[in-house]
Design a protein around this motif. Structure first.
Motif, PDB file in Angstrom:
ATOM      1  N   LYS A 145     -24.307   5.861  44.420  1.00 17.53           N
ATOM      2  CA  LYS A 145     -25.659   6.263  44.800  1.00 17.53           C
ATOM      3  C   LYS A 145     -25.875   6.176  46.312  1.00 17.53           C
ATOM      4  O   LYS A 145     -26.690   6.899  46.877  1.00 17.53           O
ATOM      5  N   ASP A 146     -25.124   5.272  46.976  1.00 20.34           N
ATOM      6  CA  ASP A 146     -25.332   5.031  48.406  1.00 20.34           C
ATOM      7  C   ASP A 146     -24.188   5.542  49.258  1.00 20.34           C
ATOM      8  O   ASP A 146     -23.998   5.070  50.396  1.00 20.34           O
ATOM      9  N   LEU A 147     -23.429   6.486  48.768  1.00 18.45           N
ATOM     10  CA  LEU A 147     -22.269   6.971  49.519  1.00 18.45           C
ATOM     11  C   LEU A 147     -22.656   7.479  50.909  1.00 18.45           C
ATOM     12  O   LEU A 147     -21.916   7.288  51.878  1.00 18.45           O
ATOM     13  N   VAL A 148     -23.807   8.141  51.009  1.00 25.21           N
ATOM     14  CA  VAL A 148     -24.201   8.712  52.304  1.00 25.21           C
ATOM     15  C   VAL A 148     -24.580   7.624  53.307  1.00 25.21           C
ATOM     16  O   VAL A 148     -24.621   7.887  54.523  1.00 25.21           O
ATOM     17  N   LYS A 149     -24.864   6.401  52.844  1.00 27.57           N
ATOM     18  CA  LYS A 149     -25.277   5.318  53.733  1.00 27.57           C
ATOM     19  C   LYS A 149     -24.122   4.407  54.133  1.00 27.57           C
ATOM     20  O   LYS A 149     -24.281   3.544  55.008  1.00 27.57           O
ATOM     21  N   ILE A 150     -22.975   4.561  53.483  1.00 25.65           N
ATOM     22  CA  ILE A 150     -21.842   3.674  53.741  1.00 25.65           C
ATOM     23  C   ILE A 150     -21.123   4.094  55.020  1.00 25.65           C
ATOM     24  O   ILE A 150     -20.833   5.274  55.230  1.00 25.65           O
ATOM     25  N   ARG A 151     -20.820   3.145  55.870  1.00 34.00           N
ATOM     26  CA  ARG A 151     -20.112   3.428  57.119  1.00 34.00           C
ATOM     27  C   ARG A 151     -18.643   3.746  56.841  1.00 34.00           C
ATOM     28  O   ARG A 151     -17.961   2.992  56.138  1.00 34.00           O
ATOM     29  N   THR A 152     -18.176   4.826  57.374  1.00 30.27           N
ATOM     30  CA  THR A 152     -16.773   5.195  57.214  1.00 30.27           C
ATOM     31  C   THR A 152     -15.968   4.676  58.408  1.00 30.27           C
ATOM     32  O   THR A 152     -16.531   4.295  59.448  1.00 30.27           O
ATOM     33  N   GLN A 155      -7.041  -3.068  52.789  1.00 26.69           N
ATOM     34  CA  GLN A 155      -7.099  -2.131  51.667  1.00 26.69           C
ATOM     35  C   GLN A 155      -8.539  -1.829  51.271  1.00 26.69           C
ATOM     36  O   GLN A 155      -8.864  -0.703  50.880  1.00 26.69           O
ATOM     37  N   ALA A 156      -9.413  -2.833  51.402  1.00 26.57           N
ATOM     38  CA  ALA A 156     -10.815  -2.644  51.018  1.00 26.57           C
ATOM     39  C   ALA A 156     -11.499  -1.629  51.926  1.00 26.57           C
ATOM     40  O   ALA A 156     -12.218  -0.744  51.445  1.00 26.57           O
ATOM     41  N   VAL A 157     -11.300  -1.734  53.236  1.00 27.51           N
ATOM     42  CA  VAL A 157     -11.985  -0.802  54.141  1.00 27.51           C
ATOM     43  C   VAL A 157     -11.381   0.595  54.045  1.00 27.51           C
ATOM     44  O   VAL A 157     -12.074   1.592  54.277  1.00 27.51           O
ATOM     45  N   LEU A 158     -10.103   0.692  53.698  1.00 26.77           N
ATOM     46  CA  LEU A 158      -9.502   2.010  53.504  1.00 26.77           C
ATOM     47  C   LEU A 158     -10.090   2.707  52.284  1.00 26.77           C
ATOM     48  O   LEU A 158     -10.272   3.931  52.282  1.00 26.77           O
ATOM     49  N   LYS A 159     -10.407   1.949  51.251  1.00 21.73           N
ATOM     50  CA  LYS A 159     -10.927   2.534  50.011  1.00 21.73           C
ATOM     51  C   LYS A 159     -12.446   2.679  50.015  1.00 21.73           C
ATOM     52  O   LYS A 159     -12.981   3.672  49.495  1.00 21.73           O
ATOM     53  N   ARG A 160     -13.161   1.692  50.598  1.00 21.74           N
ATOM     54  CA  ARG A 160     -14.614   1.617  50.405  1.00 21.74           C
ATOM     55  C   ARG A 160     -15.423   1.637  51.692  1.00 21.74           C
ATOM     56  O   ARG A 160     -16.627   1.405  51.650  1.00 21.74           O
ATOM     57  N   GLY A 161     -14.811   1.909  52.834  1.00 20.89           N
ATOM     58  CA  GLY A 161     -15.565   1.957  54.066  1.00 20.89           C
ATOM     59  C   GLY A 161     -15.799   0.583  54.669  1.00 20.89           C
ATOM     60  O   GLY A 161     -15.201  -0.418  54.248  1.00 20.89           O
ATOM     61  N   LEU A 162     -16.689   0.535  55.653  1.00 18.90           N
ATOM     62  CA  LEU A 162     -16.931  -0.692  56.414  1.00 18.90           C
ATOM     63  C   LEU A 162     -18.246  -1.349  56.015  1.00 18.90           C
ATOM     64  O   LEU A 162     -19.297  -0.707  56.069  1.00 18.90           O
ATOM     65  N   PRO A 163     -18.211  -2.621  55.649  1.00 21.98           N
ATOM     66  CA  PRO A 163     -19.478  -3.330  55.395  1.00 21.98           C
ATOM     67  C   PRO A 163     -20.119  -3.727  56.714  1.00 21.98           C
ATOM     68  O   PRO A 163     -19.443  -3.839  57.748  1.00 21.98           O
ATOM     69  N   LYS A 164     -21.418  -3.949  56.687  1.00 18.63           N
ATOM     70  CA  LYS A 164     -22.089  -4.440  57.886  1.00 18.63           C
ATOM     71  C   LYS A 164     -21.881  -5.935  58.050  1.00 18.63           C
ATOM     72  O   LYS A 164     -21.734  -6.436  59.169  1.00 18.63           O
ATOM     73  N   LYS A 165     -21.873  -6.654  56.917  1.00 22.93           N
ATOM     74  CA  LYS A 165     -21.691  -8.105  56.949  1.00 22.93           C
ATOM     75  C   LYS A 165     -20.619  -8.505  55.936  1.00 22.93           C
ATOM     76  O   LYS A 165     -20.532  -7.921  54.851  1.00 22.93           O
ATOM     77  N   LEU A 166     -19.833  -9.512  56.286  1.00 23.55           N
ATOM     78  CA  LEU A 166     -18.848 -10.089  55.375  1.00 23.55           C
ATOM     79  C   LEU A 166     -19.102 -11.586  55.323  1.00 23.55           C
ATOM     80  O   LEU A 166     -18.967 -12.289  56.334  1.00 23.55           O
ATOM     81  N   ASP A 195     -18.906  -6.054  46.807  1.00 24.62           N
ATOM     82  CA  ASP A 195     -20.115  -5.501  47.403  1.00 24.62           C
ATOM     83  C   ASP A 195     -21.339  -6.095  46.709  1.00 24.62           C
ATOM     84  O   ASP A 195     -21.421  -6.103  45.479  1.00 24.62           O
ATOM     85  N   ASP A 196     -22.295  -6.580  47.493  1.00 25.84           N
ATOM     86  CA  ASP A 196     -23.444  -7.283  46.926  1.00 25.84           C
ATOM     87  C   ASP A 196     -24.346  -6.357  46.123  1.00 25.84           C
ATOM     88  O   ASP A 196     -24.729  -6.667  44.988  1.00 25.84           O
ATOM     89  N   ALA A 197     -24.722  -5.204  46.675  1.00 23.45           N
ATOM     90  CA  ALA A 197     -25.711  -4.340  46.031  1.00 23.45           C
ATOM     91  C   ALA A 197     -25.204  -3.738  44.736  1.00 23.45           C
ATOM     92  O   ALA A 197     -25.967  -3.583  43.774  1.00 23.45           O
ATOM     93  N   SER A 198     -23.924  -3.394  44.663  1.00 22.04           N
ATOM     94  CA  SER A 198     -23.399  -2.678  43.498  1.00 22.04           C
ATOM     95  C   SER A 198     -22.517  -3.541  42.599  1.00 22.04           C
ATOM     96  O   SER A 198     -22.160  -3.113  41.501  1.00 22.04           O
ATOM     97  N   ARG A 199     -22.139  -4.733  43.048  1.00 25.13           N
ATOM     98  CA  ARG A 199     -21.187  -5.607  42.331  1.00 25.13           C
ATOM     99  C   ARG A 199     -19.791  -4.972  42.243  1.00 25.13           C
ATOM    100  O   ARG A 199     -18.944  -5.431  41.481  1.00 25.13           O
ATOM    101  N   LEU A 200     -19.563  -3.908  42.983  1.00 24.76           N
ATOM    102  CA  LEU A 200     -18.268  -3.248  42.972  1.00 24.76           C
ATOM    103  C   LEU A 200     -17.255  -4.109  43.712  1.00 24.76           C
ATOM    104  O   LEU A 200     -17.571  -4.710  44.737  1.00 24.76           O
ATOM    105  N   ILE A 201     -16.024  -4.174  43.191  1.00 29.02           N
ATOM    106  CA  ILE A 201     -14.951  -4.902  43.856  1.00 29.02           C
ATOM    107  C   ILE A 201     -14.306  -3.965  44.869  1.00 29.02           C
ATOM    108  O   ILE A 201     -13.591  -3.026  44.506  1.00 29.02           O
ATOM    109  N   ALA A 202     -14.577  -4.216  46.164  1.00 29.76           N
ATOM    110  CA  ALA A 202     -14.023  -3.352  47.207  1.00 29.76           C
ATOM    111  C   ALA A 202     -12.505  -3.375  47.149  1.00 29.76           C
ATOM    112  O   ALA A 202     -11.851  -2.339  47.273  1.00 29.76           O
ATOM    113  N   HIS A 203     -11.937  -4.537  46.962  1.00 29.51           N
ATOM    114  CA  HIS A 203     -10.502  -4.669  46.683  1.00 29.51           C
ATOM    115  C   HIS A 203     -10.246  -6.092  46.236  1.00 29.51           C
ATOM    116  O   HIS A 203     -10.931  -7.030  46.649  1.00 29.51           O
TER     117      HIS A 203
END
Length: 442
Positions: A319-326, A213-224, A187-195
């Motif tokens: 911090k952005d959990l409410v903005k992340i697409r599930t 596995q990434a979308v199951l754990k961390r939701g859907l990104p807008k861009k990849l 993830d670009d904003a947080s540097r978190l490894i989605a998977h």
């Protein structure tokens, strides 16, 4: 039989109008060459669409001397080698990288005016070969301005993910030692490894498995954002992203700086994980992945990051959990989204083959070409569809032994209830007896 070189075939197709003529009239050769030079061609290995008159003429005379073998490109014995001294090579490369729009002539003049080389000593062909060897021979960017490059960061977590592959260590497998590849999504904003996961390849299938596995754990990104390689350009990956509402973006060739954050994580990964890994104690791929996931979750995600103002990747992401697409309703059929469709011909016994196994499909499909809906990770077949994506039924593993006891459907006549039975009358019996006794007496 030796295969004909593709480039030689192309060159022969260009001069075909010339070589097919038994005799050329005076001045006709140059006239035809001029006409050929005005046409557009799909030139192998080149973005150009036109050829020079001298090039076409040289191909023609080469063909006259040695036939199609003379049209095969000749490989230089010094290809990839430069006779320039290291200092001059470095100056040329720096001049080109500083301004990708600089032409060979501009680089030549720049080195001469700066005193790096004497006038008329450095040939343009030497500069071209050096730049071509390093993959920077083409001019890119604006004609008047340097390409502007600025550091940026997505405003919210889940806006942009990056994907890339890193070569890893060899691991034991049932078929011996094999190289592992680290497939990661960040993830670009947080540097978190989605998977992230070690795989035995870097194919589209491996990338899709990590994405699932990434979308199951961390939701859907807008861009990849991914590389421009063939694996990332697979139709299956593009279809999955389209179904998930993910905008798949490809980096420009020779522009890896677009994924600088992920490249930085790779350096951290090498320094902190690979350098401490005792490969001789790794049991198999699953053992290697278990070690990887423990390090990512317990070390990397919980370490303060200077680029995040001292926050950890996990804290910045949260911090952005409410903005992340599930996944939402997609979660109920996530497996179906990642299924593949492969074309297969149904044999006469109503079976199809996939990954060395046979599956039974509805018998009515025998002799037709259908789309198998398969789980490529498990090697199973879920069902059958037509070209329009409509279900044609299920597919089950072939049970040849069980089919011995199976009641088979009999072929139907035009009227199944009207079974023909010959009527036997007295005259027919009498006639038969006469024929029988007559043959017996004879």
């Amino acid at each position: 039989m030796k295969q004909i070189d593709k480039t030689a075939l192309f060159r022969l197709s260009v001069i075909g109008q010339l070589v097919s003529r038994e005799q050329l009239q005076r001045g006709e050769l140059q006239q035809i060459i001029r006409e050929l030079a005005q046409r557009n061609y799909a030139i192998p290995g080149s973005r150009r669409t036109q050829l020079g008159e001298k090039t076409i003429q040289a191909w023609y005379y080469n063909w006259l001397k040695g036939g199609i073998e003379a049209l095969v490109p000749q490989t230089r014995t010094d290809r990839g080698l430069s006779k320039l001294v290291p200092e001059v090579q470095e100056a040329i490369l720096n001049a080109k990288r500083e301004n990708p729009r600089r032409s060979i002539r501009q680089i030549q003049l720049l080195l001469e005016t700066s005193g790096v080389v004497a006038d008329n000593v450095l040939s343009r062909s030497s500069i071209h070969r050096l730049l071509q060897t390093h993959g920077i021979s083409r001019m890119t960017g604006s004609a008047s301005l340097l390409e502007e490059k600025r550091s940026f960061s997505a405003e919210f977590a889940g806006s942009v993910w990056y994907g890339d592959v890193l070569h890893g260590p060899a691991v034991p497998t049932p078929k011996g030692m094999r190289k592992a590849y680290l497939v990661s999504l960040m993830d670009d904003a947080s540097r978190l490894i989605a998977h992230s996961a070690f795989c035995l390849g870097e194919t589209a299938l491996d990338i899709e498995g990590v994405l699932k596995q990434a979308v199951l754990k961390r939701g859907l990104p807008k861009k990849l954002i991914v590389d421009n390689g063939a694996a990332y350009r697979s139709a299956t990956l593009q279809g999955i992203c389209a179904r998930l509402g993910i905008h798949l973006i490809y980096c420009r060739p020779y522009a890896p700086e677009g994924k600088g954050k992920l490249e930085r994580w790779h350096r951290t990964f090498r320094d902190q994980f690979l350098s401490e890994l005792d490969a001789s104690r790794v049991l198999d791929l699953s053992d290697l992945n278990a070690r990887l996931w423990a390090w990512v979750e317990r070390i990397y995600h919980l370490a303060p990051h200077s680029g995040l103002g001292g926050l950890t990747p996990l804290a910045r992401y949260q911090k952005d959990l409410v903005k992340i697409r599930t996944l939402g309703q997609r979660a109920t059929h996530i497996d179906a989204i990642f299924l593949h469709r492969v074309s297969r011909f149904v044999r006469k016994d109503g079976t199809v083959s996939y990954e060395g196994n046979f599956f039974e499909v509805p018998y009515e499909l025998a002799g037709q070409t259908v789309q198998l809906v398969v789980d490529p990770h498990a090697g199973t077949v879920a069902g059958v569809e037509n070209q329009a994506g409509e279900s044609l039924g299920l597919a089950t593993m072939l049970d040849a032994v069980g089919n011995m006891q199976r009641v088979r459907r009999k072929p139907q006549t035009a009227d199944a209830d009207a079974i023909y039975t010959p009527r036997i009358g007295p005259n027919m019996i009498e006639t038969a007896l006469v024929k029988y006794h007559g043959k017996k007496g004879a």
